[in-house]
Write an enzyme that holds these catalytic residues in place. Structure first.
Site, PDB file in Angstrom:
ATOM      1  N   GLU A   1      24.114  -6.736 107.165  1.00 45.46           N
ATOM      2  CA  GLU A   1      22.819  -7.294 107.585  1.00 45.46           C
ATOM      3  C   GLU A   1      22.857  -7.666 109.071  1.00 45.46           C
ATOM      4  O   GLU A   1      23.894  -8.065 109.602  1.00 45.46           O
ATOM      5  CB  GLU A   1      22.463  -8.520 106.742  1.00 45.46           C
ATOM      6  CG  GLU A   1      23.512  -9.620 106.765  1.00 45.46           C
ATOM      7  CD  GLU A   1      22.906 -10.995 106.934  1.00 45.46           C
ATOM      8  OE1 GLU A   1      21.819 -11.078 107.499  1.00 45.46           O
ATOM      9  OE2 GLU A   1      23.547 -11.965 106.522  1.00 45.46           O
ATOM     10  N   THR A   2      21.716  -7.533 109.743  1.00 47.07           N
ATOM     11  CA  THR A   2      21.652  -7.816 111.181  1.00 47.07           C
ATOM     12  C   THR A   2      21.212  -9.244 111.480  1.00 47.07           C
ATOM     13  O   THR A   2      21.452  -9.741 112.577  1.00 47.07           O
ATOM     14  CB  THR A   2      20.692  -6.840 111.884  1.00 47.07           C
ATOM     15  OG1 THR A   2      19.405  -6.913 111.253  1.00 47.07           O
ATOM     16  CG2 THR A   2      21.199  -5.413 111.787  1.00 47.07           C
ATOM     17  N   ASP A   3      20.572  -9.906 110.530  1.00 50.46           N
ATOM     18  CA  ASP A   3      20.103 -11.277 110.766  1.00 50.46           C
ATOM     19  C   ASP A   3      21.247 -12.183 111.209  1.00 50.46           C
ATOM     20  O   ASP A   3      21.087 -13.024 112.086  1.00 50.46           O
ATOM     21  CB  ASP A   3      19.473 -11.868 109.494  1.00 50.46           C
ATOM     22  CG  ASP A   3      18.109 -11.279 109.182  1.00 50.46           C
ATOM     23  OD1 ASP A   3      17.544 -10.619 110.073  1.00 50.46           O
ATOM     24  OD2 ASP A   3      17.614 -11.475 108.061  1.00 50.46           O
TER      25      ASP A   3
ATOM     26  N   SER B   1      28.545 -10.986 104.308  1.00 49.92           N
ATOM     27  CA  SER B   1      27.180 -11.298 103.882  1.00 49.92           C
ATOM     28  C   SER B   1      26.892 -10.803 102.472  1.00 49.92           C
ATOM     29  O   SER B   1      27.536  -9.866 101.989  1.00 49.92           O
ATOM     30  CB  SER B   1      26.168 -10.664 104.852  1.00 49.92           C
ATOM     31  OG  SER B   1      26.321 -11.191 106.147  1.00 49.92           O
TER      32      SER B   1
ATOM     33  N   GLY C   1      12.813 -15.859 110.790  1.00 46.98           N
ATOM     34  CA  GLY C   1      11.356 -15.826 110.837  1.00 46.98           C
ATOM     35  C   GLY C   1      10.837 -14.751 111.775  1.00 46.98           C
ATOM     36  O   GLY C   1       9.896 -14.018 111.443  1.00 46.98           O
TER      37      GLY C   1
ATOM     38  N   CYS D   1      21.455 -19.467 105.908  1.00 52.46           N
ATOM     39  CA  CYS D   1      21.082 -19.662 104.510  1.00 52.46           C
ATOM     40  C   CYS D   1      22.244 -19.403 103.562  1.00 52.46           C
ATOM     41  O   CYS D   1      22.184 -19.780 102.389  1.00 52.46           O
ATOM     42  CB  CYS D   1      19.890 -18.775 104.140  1.00 52.46           C
ATOM     43  SG  CYS D   1      20.147 -17.020 104.445  1.00 52.46           S
TER      44      CYS D   1
ATOM     45  N   ARG E   1      25.798 -19.845 104.626  1.00 54.19           N
ATOM     46  CA  ARG E   1      27.099 -20.378 105.047  1.00 54.19           C
ATOM     47  C   ARG E   1      26.954 -21.577 105.983  1.00 54.19           C
ATOM     48  O   ARG E   1      25.954 -21.697 106.700  1.00 54.19           O
ATOM     49  CB  ARG E   1      27.924 -19.295 105.734  1.00 54.19           C
ATOM     50  CG  ARG E   1      27.362 -18.760 107.028  1.00 54.19           C
ATOM     51  CD  ARG E   1      28.122 -17.527 107.513  1.00 54.19           C
ATOM     52  NE  ARG E   1      27.933 -16.415 106.582  1.00 54.19           N
ATOM     53  CZ  ARG E   1      28.858 -15.967 105.748  1.00 54.19           C
ATOM     54  NH1 ARG E   1      30.050 -16.518 105.716  1.00 54.19           N
ATOM     55  NH2 ARG E   1      28.610 -14.956 104.940  1.00 54.19           N
TER      56      ARG E   1
ATOM     57  N   GLY F   1      12.481 -18.832 113.963  1.00 55.99           N
ATOM     58  CA  GLY F   1      13.870 -18.618 114.376  1.00 55.99           C
ATOM     59  C   GLY F   1      14.257 -17.167 114.180  1.00 55.99           C
ATOM     60  O   GLY F   1      13.388 -16.297 114.045  1.00 55.99           O
ATOM     61  N   ALA F   2      15.549 -16.889 114.127  1.00 57.18           N
ATOM     62  CA  ALA F   2      16.023 -15.504 114.010  1.00 57.18           C
ATOM     63  C   ALA F   2      15.471 -14.827 112.759  1.00 57.18           C
ATOM     64  O   ALA F   2      14.998 -13.689 112.805  1.00 57.18           O
ATOM     65  CB  ALA F   2      17.549 -15.470 114.009  1.00 57.18           C
TER      66      ALA F   2
END
Length: 403
Positions: free
Chosen positions: A103-105, A98, A182, A48, A50, A179-180
Site C-alpha cells: 500500500e502507498t498510504d 501492511s 483523506g 490506523c 500501527r 491528511g494523507a
C-alpha cells in the site's frame, strides 16, 4: 563502532491490538514525544494500523518508561533494537508490514510524520538519517517493483467495498479529514467521477488545498457541517484521528446510505441505523489483493536488505558530518573576525574562502574514512580539529552512547 546499536523501537500493530487501543496509545505517544523528544531523538509513526516509537541513544530507563505507557492500554509491546529496528522501519516504508501488501498510504503517512517531527526538533541526528533512508526505501520499492499496482491503500479498498452498495458516479460523497489518507481518498473519488465531493477538515486551509486539487468543495470539520453532510450525501468517509466520535447520530431525513470509518480510534459510534464499514470489514479484500502481490513482495524484500547493508555507511558519513560541522562553523567565524579586523569586506571574504578551501578536502577525507569503516579514527581527528579551532569540546549528538 556500531552506529546502529543505540537504535531501539517499541512496536504495536493491528496484529496485536484493535483500532481503539492503537488510537489511545497513539495519543499517549503524541504526548510522550513532547517530553522525551527534546532530550533524546525520537520518531513516532501512528497510523490506523500501527503505533511505533523509535529512539536513538535512549537510556534503559527511558525505554522502560515508554513500554510502560504502551502497557497502560495493552498487555505487551515488541521491543526491537539495532539493525532489527531499522529493518522493521524499512519494511513498513516498503508496505511489507501492511494489511494490504505494498500500500502507498503508509509512505505518505511516514513522510508526513517525519516532516512534522523534524520541524519540531524531535527527529534529529542519526535517527533522522535512519528515517530518511526508510523513506528512500519506500520510494525505491514502488519505483522498481509492481507491488503497489492496484488499490493504493485501505482508502482504495474502502472505495471498492462501498461500490458494491452505491453507484459512486451518481453519488454525493464527503471525506472527513484531509491528511494523507483523506487526501488519497479525495483524489481517487475524484478520478472515479463522483457526482459531488466535499472535503472537511479542522483546518479549513488544508481542506481547501485538497479541494482545489480534486474539484471538491471545502468545508470546516464541525458538528454542524458533519450533520449537513449526513443530510446531503450518499456516502461519508471518516479518516480523522480523534478520541471522540465525529459521527454519533444520524439526523432525521438523512440521505446517507453508507458511512466508512477509517479512524483510529473509531470515529463513528456503534449502533447507528445505517451500514457502517469498519477497518476489520476490509481484511478479506486486503488478503485477496495481497495474494496477487506476493511475487513482487519478494523483490521488495531484496531491496530492503540491500538498503539495510548500505545503512551503516550512511550513518558513518552523517556522524562525521555532525562532528566536523561545528569545526567548520567555528573556523569560518574566526576567519570573518580576522577579516573584520582588517577593515575590509574583500579581506573578510578572502579569509573565509581560504579557510573553506583548506578545510573542505580534510572534511571529505574524514567522510571517506568513516565510509570505509574507520569511524572512530575519523571522529578522533575531527575532535583534534575541534580543540585546535577552539570550538566547544564534545562528541557529536547521540554518539556518547556508542562505544
Amino acid at each position: 563502532m556500531d552506529l546502529l546499536s543505540p537504535l531501539s523501537a517499541v512496536i504495536l500493530t493491528y496484529r496485536e491490538a484493535d483500532a481503539n487501543a492503537l488510537g489511545r496509545i497513539g495519543e499517549e505517544m503524541r504526548r510522550c514525544i513532547e517530553v522525551i523528544g527534546p532530550k533524546t531523538p525520537m520518531f513516532v509513526l501512528h497510523t490506523c494500523h500501527r503505533v511505533e516509537a523509535y529512539l536513538y541513544g535512549a537510556s534503559e530507563e527511558e525505554l522502560s518508561s515508554l513500554v510502560e505507557r504502551y502497557k497502560r492500554h495493552v498487555e505487551s509491546a515488541r521491543i526491537l533494537r539495532g539493525i532489527e529496528a531499522a529493518r522493521h522501519l524499512f519494511r513498513v516504508a516498503a508496505g511489507l508490514e501492511s494489511m494490504l501488501l505494498g500500500e502507498t498510504d503508509i509512505l505518505g503517512q511516514l513522510e508526513e510524520a517525519y516532516d512534522r517531527q523534524v520541524r519540531a526538533g524531535f527527529t534529529r541526528g542519526l535517527l533522522k538519517t535512519v528515517v530518511e533512508r526508510a523513506v528512500r526505501v519506500g520510494k525505491k520499492v514502488r519505483t522498481e517493483t509492481g507491488i503497489s499496482r492496484g488499490p493504493a491503500g485501505l482508502g482504495s479498498l474502502s472505495i471498492i467495498y462501498v461500490s458494491q452498495f452505491v453507484d459512486l458516479k451518481s453519488a454525493k460523497v464527503a471525506v472527513l479529514g484531509a491528511g494523507a489518507v483523506g487526501a488519497g481518498l479525495a483524489k481517487e473519488l475524484a478520478e472515479r467521477g463522483v457526482a459531488k465531493l466535499y472535503i472537511l477538515n479542522r483546518t479549513l486551509e488544508k481542506a481547501t488545498e485538497v479541494a482545489k486539487k480534486t474539484g471538491a468543495e471545502a468545508r470546516p470539520l464541525t458538528r454542524e457541517e458533519v450533520e449537513r453532510c449526513l443530510l446531503e450525501c450518499d456516502v461519508v468517509f471518516s479518516a480523522v484521528h480523534t478520541l471522540e466520535y465525529v459521527i454519533d447520530m444520524i439526523p432525521p431525513g438523512a440521505s446517507v446510505k453508507v458511512v466508512v470509518d477509517l479512524g483510529v480510534p473509531q470515529s463513528v459510534a456503534p449502533g447507528l441505523p445505517i451500514k457502517v464499514v469498519r477497518l476489520s470489514d476490509l481484511a478479506e479484500l486486503a488478503q485477496r489483493y495481497s495474494a496477487l502481490r506476493k511475487e513482487e513482495a519478494k523483490k521488495a524484500e531484496a531491496i530492503v536488505e540491500e538498503e539495510l547493508e548500505m545503512l551503516p555507511k550512511a550513518l558513518a558519513k552523517r556522524a562525521v558530518e555532525e562532528a566536523v560541522a561545528e569545526v567548520m562553523a567555528r573556523a569560518v567565524e574566526i576567519a570573518e573576525e580576522e577579516g573584520r579586523r582588517a577593515g575590509c569586506e574583500v579581506a573578510q571574504l578572502a579569509a573565509k574562502t581560504t579557510v573553506k578551501r583548506l578545510l573542505l578536502p580534510i572534511v571529505e577525507e574524514l567522510k571517506k574514512m568513516a565510509e570505509n569503516g574507520r569511524v572512530e579514527h575519523a571522529l578522533e581527528v575531527s575532535q583534534i580539529f575541534t580543540r585546535l579551532v577552539g570550538a566547544p569540546h564534545g562528541e557529536p549528538q547521540n554518539l556518547k552512547t556508542v562505544k
